[in-house]
Design a protein around this motif. Structure first.
Motif: not given
Length: 124
Positions: A75-79
């Motif tokens: 449940n994680t987003v990255y940039l």
């Protein structure tokens, strides 16, 4: 209670890289868009990137340098930010939507949940 917590910011020299993370809790965002915005001192918040189920979109000034991705299990987003420039200096905010969109949302009002922000500073 829904929470988004950003991490990974810091101070880097021009040309360097950073990877920002946004950990969500309280709700699964796997079906919904998530995005990154940034705000530099004295400037208004601007859109950076967004991801839905299988689609991504970037504003022109980061295209080819930044990559947005997500891990639905965590449940994680990255940039991932490469070739950073002084103009990229800003507080970076993670945002999550609460409804489905046909288009990739690029306006802040299209998102309902926001993180506290993480500072990115790029020196020349």
């Amino acid at each position: 209670q829904v929470q988004l917590v950003e991490s990974g910011g810091g101070l880097v020299q021009a040309g360097g890289s950073l990877r920002l993370s946004c950990a969500a809790s309280g709700r699964s965002f796997s079906r919904y868009a998530m995005g990154w915005f940034r705000q530099a001192p004295g400037k208004e918040r601007e859109f950076v990137a967004a991801v839905t189920t299988g689609r991504t979109y970037y504003t022109d000034f980061v295209k080819g340098r930044f990559t947005i991705s997500r891990d639905n299990v965590k449940n994680t987003v990255y940039l991932q930010m490469n070739s950073l420039q002084p103009e990229d200096t800003a507080i970076y905010y993670c945002a999550g939507a609460s409804r489905l969109f046909y288009h990739l949302p690029t306006i802040g009002s299209e998102y309902d949940y926001w993180g506290q922000g993480t500072q990115v500073t790029v020196s020349s």
